[in-house]
Design a protein around this motif. Structure first.
Motif, mmCIF file in Angstrom:
data_model
loop_
_atom_site.group_PDB
_atom_site.id
_atom_site.type_symbol
_atom_site.label_atom_id
_atom_site.label_comp_id
_atom_site.label_asym_id
_atom_site.label_seq_id
_atom_site.Cartn_x
_atom_site.Cartn_y
_atom_site.Cartn_z
ATOM 1 N N UNK A 163 7.836 10.767 -8.121
ATOM 2 C CA UNK A 163 8.913 9.725 -7.872
ATOM 3 C C UNK A 163 9.015 9.539 -6.214
ATOM 4 N N UNK A 164 8.923 8.479 -5.716
ATOM 5 C CA UNK A 164 9.083 7.985 -4.420
ATOM 6 C C UNK A 164 10.372 7.210 -4.132
ATOM 7 N N UNK A 165 11.271 7.838 -3.244
ATOM 8 C CA UNK A 165 12.747 7.229 -3.149
ATOM 9 C C UNK A 165 12.416 6.168 -2.154
ATOM 10 N N UNK A 166 13.589 5.557 -1.915
ATOM 11 C CA UNK A 166 13.741 4.251 -1.032
ATOM 12 C C UNK A 166 13.286 4.702 0.460
ATOM 13 N N UNK A 167 13.525 6.071 0.787
ATOM 14 C CA UNK A 167 13.055 6.445 2.227
ATOM 15 C C UNK A 167 11.789 7.019 2.239
ATOM 16 N N UNK A 168 11.011 6.630 1.223
ATOM 17 C CA UNK A 168 9.574 7.105 0.988
ATOM 18 C C UNK A 168 9.305 8.631 1.080
ATOM 19 N N UNK A 169 10.401 9.434 0.546
ATOM 20 C CA UNK A 169 10.256 10.804 0.397
ATOM 21 C C UNK A 169 9.621 10.941 -1.147
ATOM 22 N N UNK A 170 8.357 11.657 -1.220
ATOM 23 C CA UNK A 170 7.995 11.858 -2.459
ATOM 24 C C UNK A 170 8.212 13.126 -3.164
ATOM 25 N N UNK A 171 8.627 12.885 -4.391
ATOM 26 C CA UNK A 171 8.937 14.003 -5.164
ATOM 27 C C UNK A 171 8.042 14.342 -6.372
ATOM 28 N N UNK A 172 7.426 15.457 -6.637
ATOM 29 C CA UNK A 172 6.553 15.738 -7.914
ATOM 30 C C UNK A 172 7.200 16.723 -8.653
ATOM 31 N N UNK A 173 6.677 16.776 -10.143
ATOM 32 C CA UNK A 173 7.166 17.553 -10.938
ATOM 33 C C UNK A 173 6.415 18.970 -10.945
ATOM 34 N N UNK A 208 0.808 -1.204 0.137
ATOM 35 C CA UNK A 208 0.057 0.042 -0.101
ATOM 36 C C UNK A 208 0.932 1.304 -0.085
ATOM 37 N N UNK A 209 1.934 1.216 0.594
ATOM 38 C CA UNK A 209 2.883 2.483 0.710
ATOM 39 C C UNK A 209 4.369 2.101 0.287
ATOM 40 N N UNK A 210 4.267 1.842 -1.185
ATOM 41 C CA UNK A 210 5.635 1.387 -1.730
ATOM 42 C C UNK A 210 6.596 2.415 -1.855
ATOM 43 N N UNK A 211 7.879 2.125 -1.836
ATOM 44 C CA UNK A 211 8.847 3.087 -1.989
ATOM 45 C C UNK A 211 9.408 2.503 -3.304
ATOM 46 N N UNK A 212 10.545 3.695 -3.778
ATOM 47 C CA UNK A 212 11.233 3.364 -4.961
ATOM 48 C C UNK A 212 10.205 2.884 -6.196
ATOM 49 N N UNK A 213 9.486 3.959 -6.501
ATOM 50 C CA UNK A 213 8.448 3.759 -7.645
ATOM 51 C C UNK A 213 8.230 5.234 -8.120
ATOM 52 N N UNK A 214 7.654 5.067 -9.443
ATOM 53 C CA UNK A 214 7.503 6.091 -10.327
ATOM 54 C C UNK A 214 6.172 6.417 -11.029
ATOM 55 N N UNK A 215 5.657 7.293 -10.858
ATOM 56 C CA UNK A 215 4.137 7.507 -11.494
ATOM 57 C C UNK A 215 3.964 8.588 -12.512
#
Length: 334
Positions: free
Chosen positions: A265-275, A37-44
């Protein structure tokens, strides 16, 4: 470097769509591990449709997703970035006569325009091959085609040139343009070429006539531009010829975020970055290279497979990360 691949390390390509509050379809593709449900290291990737659709209506998918550039920028007000651009075209005939006929092909599949100086709206950023044909009195017909850049990363890198017939068959050519080109390559239309670091050159033709001269420029940052014009030697009284000018008048308002892209982009530490919360550099872009019909997803929805390239920044409120990459994703649609 990051490589995410469906079928490897429990990663899946999740394709979906939704209709937002403005009734604009958002086509979604997300690479992430399954069963979390709360994956990290993912891109949407979210690709907004180019039109407003009826509630729960079908998307015009073949027009919605096409090989082209899409806007990934965000302005300071966070409103939709322009994706439709208005361009003023001006015919430059060698003979001005009220009986001339004009035919414009704007290179985007739209209908032909028969006016001398049309205004055209492009619904996507892109590089368009625009052609003008002029029919002159008593039968002569002349054409010219040029690439027109609107809303793409190197659209500001443009060049044109002026020609002046000197004595005999010698022509003076002077280039003008944005940026600082480091190299000018001239094709004089008679089988000869010249490359120089000067924006001015002279060329002597062996005979009177009309020649299609093309100029290619480039700079140290990989920005290039090309333009062609029909030019005439001094005292040539043969077939009339055709040229045209254009000016991009700017992007049109886009309050519903049509054809805008959001990358998360959600990194391996679950930090969420958006464009869409950071001012993008001028060279940012999102490009769909190809579109193919694909198999239905797990929800039985039809999908499209997209080959994409992207360069942009993403932001998490504190830090900015650049994303530069290429890949294949899938999105579903109604």
């Amino acid at each position: 470097p990051v490589k995410l691949q469906a079928g490897v390390n429990n990663y899946y390509m999740f394709s979906s769509f939704k209709q937002d509050s403005n009734l604009v379809y958002n086509f979604l593709g997300e690479l992430k591990p399954g069963n979390c449900n709360y994956c990290n290291s993912k891109i949407k990737f979210q690709i907004n449709d180019y039109v407003v659709s009826p509630l729960n209506g079908a998307a015009k998918i073949d027009s919605s997703l096409a090989s082209n550039y899409y806007s990934i920028k965000a302005d300071s007000a966070q409103s939709g970035t322009a994706t439709a651009y208005t361009v003023q075209f001006t015919a430059v005939p060698s003979i001005v006569d009220s009986t001339e006929t004009y035919s414009w092909d704007f290179g985007d599949g739209s209908s032909i325009d028969l006016t001398a100086n049309p205004v055209h709206i492009y619904s996507h950023p892109g590089n368009y091959n625009v052609c003008l044909t002029i029919g002159y009195p008593n039968g002569p017909v002349s054409s010219i085609c040029n690439e027109v850049k609107v809303g793409v990363p190197d659209a500001a890198c443009s060049v044109t040139f002026a020609d002046s017939a000197l004595s005999g068959n010698t022509i003076l050519l002077t280039a003008y343009g944005n940026g600082i080109p480091s190299m000018y390559t001239w094709d004089f239309g008679d089988g000869t070429t010249s490359t120089t670091n000067s924006n001015t050159t002279q060329h002597q033709y062996t005979s009177l006539g009309i020649y299609k001269v093309c100029l290619q420029t480039s700079d140290g940052n990989g920005c290039s531009s090309r333009v062609c014009k029909n030019v005439s030697t001094q005292n040539f009284a043969g077939t009339p010829f055709t040229n045209f000018d254009y000016a991009v008048q700017g992007g049109n308002p886009n309050l519903f975020y049509l054809s805008n892209i959001i990358i998360t982009w959600t990194d391996s530490n679950n930090n969420v970055y958006v464009s869409n919360t950071v001012s993008q550099p001028n060279e940012s872009y999102f490009q769909i290279i190809s579109v193919e019909s694909y198999s239905n997803n797990a929800n039985g929805q039809p999908t499209k497979k997209l080959h994409i390239k992207v360069k942009c920044d993403v932001y998490n409120g504190t830090n900015i990360l650049p994303i530069i990459g290429e890949g294949v994703i899938a999105v579903s649609y109604r």
